[in-house]
Structures are given as structure tokens and as C-alpha cells.
Design a protein around this motif. Structure first.
Motif, PDB file in Angstrom:
ATOM      1  N   GLU A 122      30.132  62.849  12.855  1.00  0.00           N
ATOM      2  CA  GLU A 122      30.468  64.268  12.791  1.00  0.00           C
ATOM      3  C   GLU A 122      29.374  65.106  12.135  1.00  0.00           C
ATOM      4  N   GLU A 163      38.794  66.547  25.796  1.00  0.00           N
ATOM      5  CA  GLU A 163      39.853  66.001  24.960  1.00  0.00           C
ATOM      6  C   GLU A 163      40.459  67.097  24.093  1.00  0.00           C
ATOM      7  N   GLU A 164      39.653  67.999  23.572  1.00  0.00           N
ATOM      8  CA  GLU A 164      40.148  69.066  22.724  1.00  0.00           C
ATOM      9  C   GLU A 164      40.941  70.095  23.510  1.00  0.00           C
ATOM     10  N   GLY A 199      36.959  52.069  17.409  1.00  0.00           N
ATOM     11  CA  GLY A 199      36.057  53.168  17.080  1.00  0.00           C
ATOM     12  C   GLY A 199      36.675  54.300  16.305  1.00  0.00           C
ATOM     13  N   ASP A 200      38.000  54.418  16.305  1.00  0.00           N
ATOM     14  CA  ASP A 200      38.628  55.506  15.576  1.00  0.00           C
ATOM     15  C   ASP A 200      38.355  55.425  14.082  1.00  0.00           C
ATOM     16  N   VAL A 201      38.124  54.229  13.587  1.00  0.00           N
ATOM     17  CA  VAL A 201      37.844  54.048  12.166  1.00  0.00           C
ATOM     18  C   VAL A 201      36.501  54.670  11.806  1.00  0.00           C
ATOM     19  N   ASP A 218      34.884  57.182  13.500  1.00  0.00           N
ATOM     20  CA  ASP A 218      34.634  58.475  14.140  1.00  0.00           C
ATOM     21  C   ASP A 218      34.023  59.503  13.206  1.00  0.00           C
ATOM     22  N   SER A 222      34.213  64.896  25.183  1.00  0.00           N
ATOM     23  CA  SER A 222      34.734  65.313  23.883  1.00  0.00           C
ATOM     24  C   SER A 222      35.339  66.713  23.946  1.00  0.00           C
ATOM     25  N   ASN A 233      25.307  59.302  15.852  1.00  0.00           N
ATOM     26  CA  ASN A 233      26.566  58.837  16.406  1.00  0.00           C
ATOM     27  C   ASN A 233      26.450  57.347  16.735  1.00  0.00           C
ATOM     28  N   TYR A 292      33.389  48.711  19.261  1.00  0.00           N
ATOM     29  CA  TYR A 292      33.499  50.132  18.944  1.00  0.00           C
ATOM     30  C   TYR A 292      34.509  50.820  19.861  1.00  0.00           C
TER      31      TYR A 292
END
Length: 176
Positions: free
Chosen positions: A33, A95-96, A25-27, A29, A92, A39, A21
Motif C-alpha cells: 500500500e 474490485e472497489e 495474500g490477504d495477510v 496486502d 484493483s 508490491n 501468495y
């Protein structure tokens, strides 16, 4: 098959899935949500904590296997919740905060690094605490702008910033 080997197998499989992952893991994500408690990271971490605690307690062999599973589940839930609250949620949001949008460039002041010819394109550099951004630029009113001048972003369209020369002294000038 013994209970210890079940815990060990779950630990190894969930540990491998955590590593996979991390790499791919981007696949997946979008799965977490809609429902945050589903999650994939939290589910895999819960299984790792559960199986590791269960395996260690079974090796010590101090309690009944059902009671060990219950204690491991409660401990795993607590550790997973703490990991989510104090590590995953702050990561998280951090990152934004480093990202920028084209709309956030409006009103910013930059420096011309490639001169903008009359009715042509050049490049402007924006500096901030998180790094530098270079964007294609054109003059808002179609005039030539030399390299090294400070400019103010008036508009952003299709990845190109529309700028006009910025004079810091005009802020302090009084016409009264």
C-alpha cells in the motif's frame, strides 16, 4: 552449480511463492500500500519472468551469462510493467467499484420484503447491476409500512436504514 540450475531454482521457488501468495495474500496486502513498486506480487512476477527468460536463454546458450542476465532483467521489467498497467491496476479498481458503503444507500429506492411494523424493524431490498442487497429497515417517522411498497432511504445508522414510503407519482405532480 551451473547457471541454468540457479535460474531453474529461482523459477521454482518464486513460482511456489506466487501460488502461496495467491492463497494467503490477504495477510500481506498492507505491504504494497505505501510503496506501489514494492508490491509482493510485482516482485515475485519479476523473479518468475527473469528466471524463466534466463533459463531458456542459457539453454540456447547464444550469449554470455552476464548479457543473458541483463537481457532477462530488461525483458522482465517490461513484462512486469505491462502486467501491472493492463491487468493488476484495472482489477484493483474494478474490485472497489462493486463495493457499497452505508452512506451510498442514502437516497436510494428499495422494496420492502419484510413489513415494517409501527416503531419496529423490517427488511428492504435494493437492486442494482452488481447484485441485490437486503438491509434491516425501520420507518423514519414511526409508521407502519407494508410489504411490496417502494421506500426512500432517508438515513443510515448502525447498519439500519431509515425509510419512508416513496410515491413515484409525487414526482410528476404539480401544485402550481
Amino acid at each position: 552449480m551451473s547457471v541454468e540450475s540457479i535460474y531453474l531454482t529461482v523459477l521454482i521457488v518464486s513460482g511456489i511463492l506466487v501460488l502461496l501468495y495467491i492463497l494467503f495474500g490477504d495477510v500481506l496486502d498492507g505491504i504494497g500500500e505505501g510503496v506501489p513498486f514494492l508490491n509482493p506480487v510485482l516482485i515475485l512476477v519479476f523473479l518468475v519472468f527473469l528466471s524463466a527468460t534466463g533459463y531458456i536463454l542459457e539453454l540456447i546458450n547464444v550469449m554470455n551469462s552476464f548479457f543473458i542476465l541483463l537481457v532477462s532483467a530488461i525483458g522482465s521489467f517490461i513484462l512486469t510493467t505491462l502486467l501491472n498497467l493492463f491487468v493488476l491496476v484495472p482489477l484493483s479498481s474494478a474490485e472497489e467499484s462493486l463495493a457499497y458503503s452505508e452512506e451510498s444507500l442514502k437516497g436510494r429506492i428499495g422494496t420492502i420484503i419484510v413489513p415494517i411494523p409501527k416503531d419496529g424493524f423490517g427488511e428492504v431490498l435494493f437492486e442494482s447491476k452488481s447484485g441485490r442487497i437486503a438491509k434491516a429497515a425501520t420507518s423514519y417517522d414511526g409508521t407502519e409500512i407494508e410489504e411490496g411498497l417502494h421506500v426512500l432511504v432517508v438515513d443510515v445508522k448502525d447498519g439500519v436504514v431509515y425509510v419512508k414510503p416513496y410515491d413515484e407519482r409525487s414526482l410528476y405532480r404539480s401544485d402550481f
